[in-house]
Design an enzyme around this catalytic site. Structure first.
Site, PDB file in Angstrom:
ATOM      1  N   LEU A 277      31.593  41.946  39.825  1.00 18.89           N
ATOM      2  CA  LEU A 277      32.912  42.564  39.993  1.00 18.89           C
ATOM      3  C   LEU A 277      33.802  42.399  38.771  1.00 18.89           C
ATOM      4  O   LEU A 277      34.952  42.834  38.802  1.00 18.89           O
ATOM      5  CB  LEU A 277      33.614  41.963  41.223  1.00 18.89           C
ATOM      6  CG  LEU A 277      32.957  42.298  42.578  1.00 18.89           C
ATOM      7  CD1 LEU A 277      33.627  41.526  43.694  1.00 18.89           C
ATOM      8  CD2 LEU A 277      33.038  43.792  42.846  1.00 18.89           C
ATOM      9  N   ARG A 278      33.270  41.762  37.699  1.00 23.10           N
ATOM     10  CA  ARG A 278      34.098  41.603  36.516  1.00 23.10           C
ATOM     11  C   ARG A 278      34.477  42.957  35.927  1.00 23.10           C
ATOM     12  O   ARG A 278      35.597  43.140  35.437  1.00 23.10           O
ATOM     13  CB  ARG A 278      33.369  40.758  35.463  1.00 23.10           C
ATOM     14  CG  ARG A 278      34.218  40.506  34.219  1.00 23.10           C
ATOM     15  CD  ARG A 278      33.524  39.635  33.199  1.00 23.10           C
ATOM     16  NE  ARG A 278      33.541  38.242  33.607  1.00 23.10           N
ATOM     17  CZ  ARG A 278      32.459  37.510  33.816  1.00 23.10           C
ATOM     18  NH1 ARG A 278      31.266  38.059  33.666  1.00 23.10           N
ATOM     19  NH2 ARG A 278      32.550  36.250  34.164  1.00 23.10           N
ATOM     20  N   ALA A 279      33.571  43.929  36.015  1.00 22.04           N
ATOM     21  CA  ALA A 279      33.865  45.260  35.478  1.00 22.04           C
ATOM     22  C   ALA A 279      35.055  45.893  36.193  1.00 22.04           C
ATOM     23  O   ALA A 279      35.920  46.515  35.558  1.00 22.04           O
ATOM     24  CB  ALA A 279      32.632  46.151  35.610  1.00 22.04           C
TER      25      ALA A 279
END
Length: 695
Positions: A277-279
């Site tokens: 979910l960093r993107a």
């Protein structure tokens, strides 16, 4: 001596994506930094060094070595405690450069262990992370930085703090900075895990338009001829840019990421199948920063589009040889799918303009205008002849047409060819890569940090201790106590404390892993067999290249066929380039093994002078059949060439590619003359069924 003048950021020609990514991080450092990838001479370093000059100045606590903000001082600051609302001093935002060869202590700071143990004094020398706090930390050639330093760097950037732990003594301080890395992909890639830690990534290339190139040269000449005058010409644009950055920072807390914009962010990330979910978080932060940069308080579809183009390309890589990229059609389709239907809700969603997400004012959506061009970096990025980035090989079956009979399995009739003529077959795509076994150089080295062969290093397991010749950085506590114990009575010890002297201290010796130079010598002759067999061999070499990438090795490629041998790829950190050469390699003709080994011997001789600490590993991929002109003992020549490599102390592995029911064992004999190990192709990994099918 004339003081150097920084090239103005506003004078950089073109490079719109790079400038915009830098400016978005200047507005919101929470975006996570920028990685700039590009060929030599594309103004990467010039633009980064120019950025610091347009950043707003910072208020600091006078005399604090860690740049604490007087309004909100760091309670854990080693130079503290600082009173809130105390005196303040103003200084420009700093640009701190991290050298590729820096040590861990230089990066995070160092504790004086000797004073801590013998005097009870906690003495801490700040590192580059402290100097970069509230400024810019720039790493040129970040792909060549040791992996553990990159890990420390990115951890500090993510946490906003730096930690130093040494034998029970702990120091921490704030370290919030704009992280910028530049790299030339020809010299090797970052691991995908580290790529993902950079917020934004941009690809840069020299302009192809002759007019823009002329403007680059014109401005570079003007800056070199009269640096002060050139800087004065652009002073107004620089002030305007600095004011716009400051205004965007002030506006940033007021920007609203509405539900519609957030839905588009997550829909785009899902459409490209990025891991984790960093993107999503980075894309959302970049979209908010872009809205602030454009002077808006609502995030629009255009903000999401711009953010996705900068935040997602490097997160789509699935293997080391995939090239970063973003499909525009997929991006537009994802945005369109997440766009609310105006028939269902006539009221424009929060953060969207009346015209289906278009910006609602005339503020520019990009960075500086394209007519605000840039100069090439003549100092660190100068050069020419760069190869454009190439995608790595794709897995395949090697040939859509299966073997049709026994004749397809036989090698080319190279003996009927005139001397020096190599009947060339079209290049065959390699089979799917597999997990290769680790090949090592025997003994203990002292080379650069890596993951292949055993070596004395700064990281690893403790294997002993020595008397320190300088500052103690890795204390061997047990040996220090053992050395001090016999002297306690004569030193007057009466209580439980241990009395230490400088002569008692012991430096720990650590054994870790080093990176090596893996030089592949590949037999590309007709004796290697059918197209199916060649595909299996290329798949095996590709697997070894992937292993070299993961172990941070330098690689080179020598091929031999026909009349001689060729250094297809000089030793480089770009494993991707080696994989591309392998995919495009044609086969056929005679097998001049001696020529291939002699070319390898000369290549390694030169590399020992250039990089003496990096130990080589020679990997010879052949069936051992030496052929050439009639009347010559080619096997004897090959064995003499192998003896030269053995005498030079070159560690080697022979990968035996011989196929068929009757095997001559020629590759094994060659391995004996090399003084190395011989492995069957099947012993390299999980390619057993593919090789059996080709045999």
């Amino acid at each position: 001596m004339r003081t150097p003048v920084v090239y103005p950021f506003s004078a950089v020609v073109g490079m719109d994506d790079m400038r915009l990514a830098l400016l978005l991080n200047a507005v919101s450092p929470a975006v996570g930094g920028v990685l700039v990838r590009g060929e030599k001479g594309t103004a990467k370093s010039t633009a980064v060094r120019a950025l610091a000059a347009v950043l707003p100045p910072v208020d600091v606590v006078p005399g604090c070595r860690f740049g604490c903000d007087p309004a909100v001082p760091d309670p854990a600051c080693p130079d503290g405690p600082h009173p809130a609302d105390g005196p303040a001093a103003q200084r420009p935002a700093r640009l701190v450069e991290l050298p590729v060869g820096a040590s861990e202590d230089r990066l995070v700071g160092s504790l004086d262990i000797e004073r801590a143990l013998t005097e009870g004094v906690k003495s801490f020398e700040p590192g580059l992370l402290a100097a970069a706090h509230r400024g810019v930390l720039y790493v040129d050639e970040v792909n060549l930085l040791h992996d553990h330093l990159v890990d420390l760097l990115l951890d500090a950037a993510a946490l906003g703090r730096a930690y130093v732990e040494r034998e029970g003594v702990s120091v921490q301080h704030a370290a919030r900075f704009l992280l910028v890395g530049t790299m030339n992909p020809e010299e090797g890639e970052l691991r995908p895990q580290l790529l993902d830690r950079f917020g934004l990534t941009v690809e840069v290339a020299a302009p192809r338009d002759a007019g823009l190139r002329a403007e680059v040269v014109r401005r570079r000449f003007a800056a070199d001829a009269d640096p002060t005058g050139f800087e004065a010409r652009w002073a107004a644009e620089e002030r305007s840019l600095a004011d716009r950055i400051a205004a965007a920072r002030d506006l940033l807390p007021s920007v609203v990421l509405g539900d519609a914009a957030l839905a588009q962010v997550t829909a785009v990330c899902a459409a490209f199948g990025v891991d984790g979910l960093r993107a999503d978080i980075v894309t959302a932060r970049a979209a908010i920063a872009h809205a602030a940069w454009s002077g808006r308080t609502d995030v629009t579809e255009d903000d999401v589009r711009v953010a996705a183009r900068l935040a997602l390309p490097h997160r789509r890589r699935r293997n080391p040889f995939d090239a970063p990229g973003l499909d525009e059609d997929t991006l537009e389709q994802a945005l369109d799918d997440a766009r609310p239907d105006p028939d269902d809700d006539p009221t424009p969603p929060e953060g969207r303009g009346p015209e289906d997400g278009a910006p609602t004012d005339d503020s520019p959506a990009d960075g500086p205008s394209a007519d605000s061009p840039s100069a090439d970096d003549s100092s660190s990025d100068d050069g020419e002849g760069a190869l454009p980035p190439r995608s790595g090989p794709q897995s395949g079956d090697g040939d859509p047409s299966p073997p049709t009979g026994k004749g397809d399995e036989q090698p080319d009739g190279d003996e009927e060819q005139p001397a020096g003529v190599a009947p060339e077959r079209p290049a065959v795509a390699p089979d799917a890569a597999f997990r290769a076994r680790r090949l090592e150089v025997p003994g203990i080295g002292a080379g650069v940090a890596g993951r292949r062969s055993k070596a004395r290093s700064e990281r690893g397991r403790v294997v002993g201790s020595t008397r320190p010749t300088g500052t103690v950085t890795r204390l061997h506590l047990v040996d220090t106590v053992v050395a001090a114990a016999p002297h306690q009575r004569e030193r007057g010890r009466t209580g439980p404390g241990l009395r230490l002297a400088r002569t008692d201290l012991r430096q720990a010796e650590l054994e870790g892993r080093e990176g090596n130079l893996v030089l592949f010598v590949l037999d590309a002759s007709g004796s290697m067999g059918s197209r199916t067999r060649v595909a299996a061999v290329k798949g095996a070499v590709l697997s070894l290249l992937t292993d070299a990438y993961q172990r941070r090795d330098k690689v080179g490629l020598v091929t031999f066929r026909g009349a001689g041998a060729e250094l297809a790829l000089p030793p480089t950190w770009s494993v991707e380039a080696a994989a591309a050469r392998l995919t495009d390699l044609p086969t056929g003709g005679r097998s001049p093994i001696a020529a291939g080994l002699l070319r390898a011997h000369e290549t390694l001789r030169v590399e020992r002078v250039r990089d003496p600490r990096r130990r080589p590993l020679l990997v010879v991929v052949t069936d051992g059949r030496a052929t050439g002109e009639r009347g010559t003992d080619h096997l004897a020549h090959a064995h003499r060439a192998a003896g030269l490599l053995h005498a030079a102390g070159t560690a080697s592995v022979v990968v035996d590619c011989e196929s068929g029911y009757v095997k001559l064992g020629l590759a094994h004999t060659l391995g004996m003359h090399l003084g190395g190990q011989t492995l069957r192709l099947e012993e390299l990994g999980d390619l057993v069924q593919n090789v059996k099918a080709a045999a």
